[in-house]
Design an enzyme around this catalytic site. Structure first.
Site, PDB file in Angstrom:
ATOM      1  N   CYS A  34      75.923  48.109 125.178  1.00  0.00           N
ATOM      2  CA  CYS A  34      76.471  48.820 124.048  1.00  0.00           C
ATOM      3  C   CYS A  34      76.014  50.197 123.712  1.00  0.00           C
ATOM      4  O   CYS A  34      76.869  51.024 122.987  1.00  0.00           O
ATOM      5  CB  CYS A  34      76.466  47.848 122.691  1.00  0.00           C
ATOM      6  SG  CYS A  34      76.761  45.918 123.283  1.00  0.00           S
TER       7      CYS A  34
ATOM      8  N   GLU B 109      76.309  29.632 122.043  1.00  0.00           N
ATOM      9  CA  GLU B 109      76.593  29.891 123.413  1.00  0.00           C
ATOM     10  C   GLU B 109      75.581  29.261 124.200  1.00  0.00           C
ATOM     11  O   GLU B 109      75.963  28.688 125.314  1.00  0.00           O
ATOM     12  CB  GLU B 109      76.506  31.374 123.963  1.00  0.00           C
ATOM     13  CG  GLU B 109      77.396  31.929 125.050  1.00  0.00           C
ATOM     14  CD  GLU B 109      77.581  33.312 125.193  1.00  0.00           C
ATOM     15  OE1 GLU B 109      78.083  34.075 124.185  1.00  0.00           O
ATOM     16  OE2 GLU B 109      77.730  33.847 126.213  1.00  0.00           O
TER      17      GLU B 109
ATOM     18  N   GLU C 213      76.758  25.734 124.552  1.00  0.00           N
ATOM     19  CA  GLU C 213      77.905  25.693 125.370  1.00  0.00           C
ATOM     20  C   GLU C 213      77.432  25.540 126.842  1.00  0.00           C
ATOM     21  O   GLU C 213      77.877  24.964 127.802  1.00  0.00           O
ATOM     22  CB  GLU C 213      78.815  26.707 125.136  1.00  0.00           C
ATOM     23  CG  GLU C 213      80.215  26.768 125.970  1.00  0.00           C
ATOM     24  CD  GLU C 213      80.943  28.158 125.677  1.00  0.00           C
ATOM     25  OE1 GLU C 213      80.120  29.207 125.530  1.00  0.00           O
ATOM     26  OE2 GLU C 213      81.998  28.190 125.621  1.00  0.00           O
TER      27      GLU C 213
END
Lengths: 659, 162
Positions: free
Chosen positions: A491, A275, A278
């Site tokens: 989370c 990522e 990216e």
């Protein structure tokens, strides 16, 4: 502030939100069923009654404390009232406690026990009850006490508002619009309604039995454990503060028949690595910015549902769960000489939406079963094995090593921090500073070469995410990368975590996870040599063709409103004699003027002779929101439509027909 | 040909209320008046236009007795079943209407011409038994009178079609 509680001088917090919160701080937990410190005050259950001198009996959740106030929290009268409330609730409550998902963890059951309710004086009344198991979130309204916690969590914390009260009086129920199943609503499956429901009215689908079935069928069972699980499963096992629980879980799972147990944090390192590259590429090309993280399935569905215009900004890298599932089925299976069809990949997650993610069309088959922390705890408890006596064991190779970055994926800021850790290797970073703008929004400034600066934001809670998106949309906020986790605190506050799952518990879990992260000797994903080995062996390099095939995924726009097309100018003609025009009236298209196009078309059809064979329909979402407004002519989609553009296409079809 | 429906009228109603989400109830009242019910696609439409979730609008639409999710008839008949009317035989009237129109209370005829509802006191106890059709009160009813009223209304329908 000094007040008198049950005759005793008590010092309480001057800024306490209400008497209920103030007394909780000093050790008096006033019984309540509808109070959430995370949402607005509702005051419906009436359990939190207290007696205030000069003011009679009032609800403590709606009562502001004041200097010198004298309150009694436990008088015979209040006791009797609370018992009466409980009896009334129980009179219309489905009392099949032994077969209820919340057996032993239900607030109503707990109070019924504490208040010694052994007999309900009122006649048992059965409500017309809705049972919805259309999605992984299961609603059983026969157990609903109408406290509204789920409604407020969904609307106020998450800004999804998929459910609300409908009907009135005894008929009142909490349902999605038109009493549809949740599967046909905007629900993102974050499970925050489950986290806050005090009874068994909201639960999630249990897949424990499926796991035992897979074991029995002789499949090779491969497990993986998410970081947030090891900060919360202790709560269920009486092992609070145990820092090596992950190793004990590995040992336990192996003992009951798992052949390998890998670490989701390994895949988190990999995802962060990919990522970051990216992100760097997008920065260099100046496109699809700000980049949004995509490892949270609740957030991804939220984007698909409410902000389809931003879908291209999502990182296309899979979540750690799906990335690891793919690695296991694609590479590990080959290396181990097992047919991937004979492998059952089981992931242990803090999250309800992960069950949904694993079943998404484009991801299906990579992870076979998703079990939540609660289901894992249930398995452990039913086995009678005391984890305290289990020797910790390391995660299996080759997907068992993780850095601090990968581990910190379990809480807010973890993904962004990991991406920055990887970037450090790529670009010159002179300074990083992070500031909390407000609860749920943290801004990180990254100074890079030539005096330039990158801004990253970490957000938790979808309501806050919506605020940030609106600010970006209106140009009030400039940011390069945004991490969103759907649940408060990340989370660790997932819908599959143990009860109670409130802010206080989540803060404890955050601390445990921070400590666990701190013990890890590797800091950045770049130091994870097993991850690097994976690139050497298979993936070549980040964003390579192979990486794209294995680690990246796609997203889609989702219809917000289910249902059929709406006839606006229906024509009783055969299909071949007419041209059908479908104008999208979904949120994106509507806001970009699709209604004007619809009006123009109706006028055209009514006035102009050539257009008399137009059948006009309305639809809610053609799922092409990025290029709205959209109009569909005989199945051909016209994006960024204008009346003129549609007219041209229509003329083409009409002349074809005449010919 | 089906019922012609555009969102033009909905847009007019929304415009009249300034697309103000705080005026949801006023908007729904106008929609109920216009369509004689709150159609599902209109709920979805105003949900988009006002930025309120469909679940919330559905909640409001099912809470208040003024709103109906099922179409009411062109002639909506409310038979009073308050104490006075009940004593004077309102249930016999309901039975007559049920026979004549082949619908039960809460239902609407297939051609959407008539709907029948049983309601609490209409405040016309002196005229018991009474019913209200499209705002007009019919009092001191008996089975014969009721049949006649229905007959007239049905004929009016026939006239319209000529």
């Amino acid at each position: 502030m000094k007040i008198y509680v049950n005759g005793k001088e008590t010092i309480i917090d001057d800024n306490a939100r209400n008497v209920l919160e103030a007394l909780k701080e000093v050790g008096i937990e006033i019984p309540n069923l509808c109070y959430l410190s995370e949402t607005s005050v509702y005051g419906a259950c009436r359990m939190c009654l207290v007696e205030v001198e000069g003011n009679g009996i009032v609800t403590s959740c709606t009562l502001k404390p004041y200097e010198g106030m004298r309150i009694k929290t436990h008088t015979p009268e209040i006791y009797e009232m609370r018992r009466g409330i409980l009896e009334l609730l129980l009179a219309s409550h489905n009392r099949d406690c032994t077969t209820c998902e919340r057996n032993g963890q239900c607030k109503l059951q707990k109070y019924a026990e504490e208040f010694g309710i052994r007999n309900v004086r009122f006649e048992k009344l059965d409500k017309s009850n809705i049972f919805d198991s259309s999605s992984i979130i299961i609603r059983d309204n026969s157990k609903c006490i109408l406290c509204g916690d789920c409604v407020r969590a969904c609307e106020e914390i998450q800004s999804v508002a998929a459910i609300d009260f409908a009907h009135r009086g005894f008929e009142a129920q909490v349902v999605p619009a038109f009493e549809e199943g949740l599967a046909n609503s905007e629900c993102v499956y974050c499970g925050q309604c489950v986290a806050y429901c005090p009874t068994g009215a909201l639960t999630f689908r249990s897949d424990v039995k499926e796991l035992y079935n897979a074991m029995e069928s002789g499949k090779t069972i491969i497990g993986m454990i998410a970081p947030a699980v090891r900060s919360a499963v202790q709560e269920e096992l009486g092992l609070e503060g145990d820092m090596v629980i992950a190793g004990r879980l590995v040992n336990f799972l192996k003992m009951i028949g798992f052949s390998k147990v890998f670490d989701v944090s390994f895949a988190a390192d990999l995802v962060a690595y990919e990522e970051a590259h990216e992100f760097k590429e997008r920065i260099e090309k100046g496109e699809r910015l700000p980049q949004f993280t995509s490892c949270c399935p609740g957030w991804v569905k939220f984007m698909e549902q409410f902000y389809p215009d931003f879908i291209d900004n999502l990182s296309t890298v899979k979540s750690p769960q799906q990335a690891l599932g793919t690695l296991i089925k694609k590479y590990y299976a080959k290396e181990a000489g097992i047919d991937s069809e004979d492998i059952c990949v089981v992931s242990f997650m803090p999250c309800t939406a992960k069950k949904f993610e694993a079943e998404r069309e484009e991801l299906a088959g990579q992870v076979d079963l998703v079990l939540t922390t609660k289901e894992l705890a249930q398995m452990i408890k039913s086995s009678g094995i005391n984890l305290k006596y289990m020797q910790p064991e390391p995660f299996d190779r080759p997907y068992g090593l993780s850095s601090q970055s990968g581990l910190s994926f379990g809480k807010t800021g973890g993904v962004l921090g990991s991406v920055i850790n990887v970037l450090k290797e790529q670009i010159d970073i002179s300074e990083i500073s992070t500031e909390e703008e407000e609860k749920g929004i943290r801004v990180t400034k990254i100074k890079i070469e030539e005096g330039k600066e990158l801004t990253g934001i970490a957000v938790f809670g979808l309501g806050k995410a919506r605020e940030v998106l609106e600010r970006i949309k209106s140009g009030k906020l400039e940011v390069d990368i945004v991490e969103v986790m759907a649940c408060d605190y990340g989370c660790i506050g997932g819908g599959g975590q143990p009860y109670p799952n409130n802010s206080a518990k989540r803060e404890e879990r955050a601390k445990i996870l921070r400590d666990t992260v701190g013990m890890d000797v590797l800091i950045s994903p770049v130091e994870n040599y097993h991850m690097r080995e994976l690139y050497n062996k298979y993936l070549v390099k980040p964003l390579s063709e192979e990486s794209h095939k294995v680690l990246h995924t796609s997203f889609r726009h989702r219809k917000r409103v289910s249902g059929e097309d709406i006839d606006i100018l229906p024509l009783p003609l055969d299909e071949e004699e007419k041209v059908t025009v479908n104008v999208c009236l979904g949120t994106s298209c509507y806001s970009k003027g699709s209604y004007d196009i619809l009006s123009d078309l109706i006028e055209m059809a009514n006035r102009e002779e050539w257009a008399e064979n137009l059948e006009i329909k309305g639809t809610f979402c053609l799922e092409n929101c990025g290029a709205s407004p959209n109009v569909l002519v005989n199945g051909e989609i016209i994006s960024e439509a204008t009346t003129e553009k549609v007219r041209k296409v229509l003329e083409k079809y009409v002349s074809k027909e005449k010919a | 040909m089906g019922i012609e429906r555009t969102f033009e009228k909905v847009e007019d109603i929304l415009k009249k209320h300034n697309y103000d989400k705080n005026k949801l109830i006023a908007i729904l009242l106008d929609i109920q008046k216009e369509y004689r019910h709150i159609p599902k696609d209109v709920v979805n439409y105003i949900s988009v236009a006002l930025g309120i979730s469909p679940a919330k609008i559905f909640g409001v639409a099912t809470f208040y007795a003024q709103f109906s999710l099922n179409p009411k008839g062109e002639y909506s008949i409310y038979v009073c079943d308050g104490t006075a009317c009940h004593m004077e035989g309102s249930m016999a009237l309901v039975k007559v209407i049920e026979e004549e129109l082949n619908i039960k209370p809460g239902e609407v005829t297939k051609d959407l011409k008539f709907s029948l509802d049983k309601v609490g006191c209409l405040g016309a106890c002196a005229l018991a038994p009474a019913m209200v059709i499209n705002g007009e009160v019919f009092g001191n009813l008996n089975e014969e009178k009721t049949r006649e009223i229905l007959k007239k209304l049905k004929e009016r329908k026939a006239d319209e079609n000529v």
